[in-house]
Design a protein around this motif. Structure first.
Motif, short mmCIF file in Angstrom:
data_model
loop_
_atom_site.label_atom_id
_atom_site.label_comp_id
_atom_site.label_asym_id
_atom_site.label_seq_id
_atom_site.Cartn_x
_atom_site.Cartn_y
_atom_site.Cartn_z
N ALA A 56 0.85 -1.19 0.00
CA ALA A 56 0.00 0.00 0.00
C ALA A 56 0.88 1.23 0.00
N GLY A 57 0.47 2.26 -0.71
CA GLY A 57 1.23 3.50 -0.72
C GLY A 57 0.82 4.40 -1.87
N HIS A 58 1.45 5.54 -1.93
CA HIS A 58 1.14 6.57 -2.93
C HIS A 58 2.07 6.42 -4.13
N ARG A 59 1.50 6.08 -5.28
CA ARG A 59 2.28 5.76 -6.48
C ARG A 59 2.29 6.92 -7.47
N GLY A 60 2.59 8.09 -6.99
CA GLY A 60 2.66 9.29 -7.81
C GLY A 60 2.90 10.47 -6.89
N VAL A 61 2.72 11.66 -7.41
CA VAL A 61 2.82 12.87 -6.59
C VAL A 61 1.55 13.69 -6.80
N ASP A 62 1.17 14.44 -5.78
CA ASP A 62 0.05 15.36 -5.88
C ASP A 62 0.61 16.77 -5.93
N LEU A 63 0.11 17.54 -6.90
CA LEU A 63 0.59 18.90 -7.12
C LEU A 63 -0.53 19.89 -6.86
N PRO A 105 -7.39 14.31 -11.11
CA PRO A 105 -8.61 14.37 -11.90
C PRO A 105 -8.58 15.58 -12.83
N LEU A 106 -9.07 15.39 -14.02
CA LEU A 106 -9.11 16.47 -14.99
C LEU A 106 -10.24 16.27 -15.97
N LEU A 107 -10.51 17.32 -16.73
CA LEU A 107 -11.45 17.25 -17.83
C LEU A 107 -10.59 17.12 -19.08
N HIS A 141 -3.07 14.69 -9.45
CA HIS A 141 -2.24 13.51 -9.19
C HIS A 141 -1.51 13.20 -10.49
N TRP A 142 -0.17 13.09 -10.40
CA TRP A 142 0.68 12.83 -11.56
C TRP A 142 1.43 11.54 -11.29
#
Length: 170
Positions: A56-63, A105-107, A141-142
């Motif tokens: 379990a863990g965060h597999r990216g970065v949040d900007l 999340p994006l459009l 999230h990237w």
């Protein structure tokens, strides 16, 4: 650290050099790698180095982002997915060397099969990313993968320190 979550605590502010509001013309194309948001944003949550692929863990970065802010392709590539997953807009782009970046999340403003260049808009940020700090309007999230291996996407844009050996004089 967020209660109930494993991994490292979120990175609330990453010191970045001051940059112009937009990259100079041609800079992104020359570099072929760039931040998915411009100017480079603070990282609100970093990548978790995991002991094994199923941990379990965060597999990216949040900007940190603004709702409606353009999301930019981090490198030249081909859009392999642009749509909705679990109620959130997602874009995935395949790049040279077996790399794949994902943004959410994006459009989406692109479609599967579209060719994109570094710095080209692929969508706009929408609110609703779980784990985004309350004081931040929105987060992007990237993610980055090579095959099935998740990698820290910051390695695409942050230069590694250059080591220089100096002459040794007695």
């Amino acid at each position: 650290m967020n209660p109930g979550r494993s991994g490292s605590p979120p990175v609330t502010h990453l010191a970045l050099p001051k940059r112009p509001a937009r990259p100079p013309p041609g800079e992104a194309a020359r570099a072929r790698r760039q931040w998915p948001l411009w100017p480079p944003p603070p990282v609100t949550r970093g990548f978790d180095e995991l002991p094994h692929p199923y941990a379990a863990g965060h597999r990216g970065v949040d900007l940190a982002a603004a709702v409606g802010q353009q999301v930019l392709a981090a490198a030249d590539g081909t859009v392999v997915f642009a749509g909705t997953v679990a109620g959130r807009g997602v874009v995935s782009v395949d790049h040279a060397g077996g790399l794949r970046t994902t943004y959410q999340p994006l459009l989406p403003t692109v479609a599967a099969g579209d060719r994109v260049t570094a710095g080209q808009p692929v969508g706009t940020v929408v609110a609703g990313h779980d784990g985004c700090p309350e004081q931040v309007a929105a987060c992007l999230h990237w993610g980055l993968r090579r095959g099935e291996e998740y990698l820290d996407p910051l390695h695409l844009v942050l230069a590694s320190p250059t080591l220089r050996l100096k002459p040794w004089h007695r």
